[in-house]
Scaffold this motif. Structure first.
Motif, short mmCIF file in Angstrom:
data_model
loop_
_atom_site.label_atom_id
_atom_site.label_comp_id
_atom_site.label_asym_id
_atom_site.label_seq_id
_atom_site.Cartn_x
_atom_site.Cartn_y
_atom_site.Cartn_z
N GLU A 110 0.70 -1.29 -0.08
CA GLU A 110 0.03 0.08 0.05
C GLU A 110 0.93 1.26 0.01
N GLN A 111 1.75 1.23 0.66
CA GLN A 111 2.69 2.30 0.80
C GLN A 111 3.50 2.69 -0.63
N ALA A 112 3.87 1.56 -1.27
CA ALA A 112 4.48 1.59 -2.52
C ALA A 112 3.33 2.19 -3.57
N ARG A 113 2.15 1.86 -3.54
CA ARG A 113 1.01 2.45 -4.17
C ARG A 113 1.06 4.11 -4.16
N GLN A 114 1.15 4.18 -2.75
CA GLN A 114 0.92 5.67 -2.35
C GLN A 114 2.09 6.32 -3.11
N ILE A 115 3.51 6.18 -3.14
CA ILE A 115 4.56 6.67 -3.94
C ILE A 115 4.21 6.78 -5.17
N ALA A 116 3.86 5.40 -5.86
CA ALA A 116 3.62 5.41 -7.38
C ALA A 116 2.64 6.35 -7.62
N GLY A 117 1.81 6.51 -6.79
CA GLY A 117 0.74 7.57 -7.14
C GLY A 117 0.99 9.17 -6.88
N SER A 172 9.82 11.36 9.75
CA SER A 172 8.37 12.11 9.86
C SER A 172 7.67 11.86 8.66
N GLU A 173 8.21 11.83 7.48
CA GLU A 173 7.23 11.41 6.38
C GLU A 173 8.03 11.17 4.98
N LEU A 174 7.45 10.54 4.04
CA LEU A 174 8.35 10.25 2.76
C LEU A 174 7.50 10.68 1.63
N GLU A 175 8.27 11.73 1.11
CA GLU A 175 7.47 12.53 -0.20
C GLU A 175 8.05 11.66 -1.44
#
Length: 158
Positions: A14-21, A97-100
């Motif tokens: 799911e995190q990979a999908r967020q980054i891909a998006g 704290s976050e990954l852009e």
């Protein structure tokens, strides 16, 4: 100007999908970096930068396997101000704290030939240090390098 630091972030699908998006993953997130503590833990010299970064990636992959059931690691150059002390400090661990999405440079995962079922079962519930010492993990690291992927490929996989 803040220093940029290479981090290896264990991720789930799911995190990979967020980054891909193109979205940011809100933290805190476990991350691994070539910190002075990692150099000390692994007995590395100041000139051993490549080995330290490789160790951080392997640790992130193992952390992901323990916590997410697969080895998936996002590598990114982040502002040092987004890192603070966190879990696994002796292993280069920090809290991010976050990954852009724009910070992610590449990602690493197992190839299709890596047999993870036995290793996944062996490390379930273990600490990172205990899992690292497991002979099946050492064999996995020796026989199945994580495959490098361009960040542009992430959207195809996610």
């Amino acid at each position: 100007m803040a220093e940029r630091v290479l981090v290896c972030v264990p991720a789930n699908a799911e995190q990979a999908r967020q980054i891909a998006g193109g979205r940011t993953i809100e933290g805190p997130l476990q991350a691994f970096t070539a910190s002075p503590a990692l150099y000390e833990t692994f007995g590395l010299q100041p000139s051993d930068d490549e080995q330290a970064e490789y160790a951080a990636m392997l640790l992130a992959g193992l952390w992901a396997l323990i916590h997410h059931g697969e080895r998936l690691v996002l590598t990114a150059m982040v502002d040092s101000r987004t890192l603070c002390p966190g879990g696994e400090a002796a292993n280069g661990g920090a809290s991010l704290s976050e990954l852009e999405a724009s910070s992610v440079e590449a990602w690493f995962s197992d190839d299709d030939g890596a047999a993870l079922d036995a290793v996944r079962a062996a490390v379930a519930g273990l600490s990172l240090d205990d899992a690292w010492e497991d002979p099946r993990v050492q064999t996995l690291h020796a026989e199945h390098d994580l495959a490098w992927h361009s960040v542009t490929e992430l959207s195809k996989e996610a």
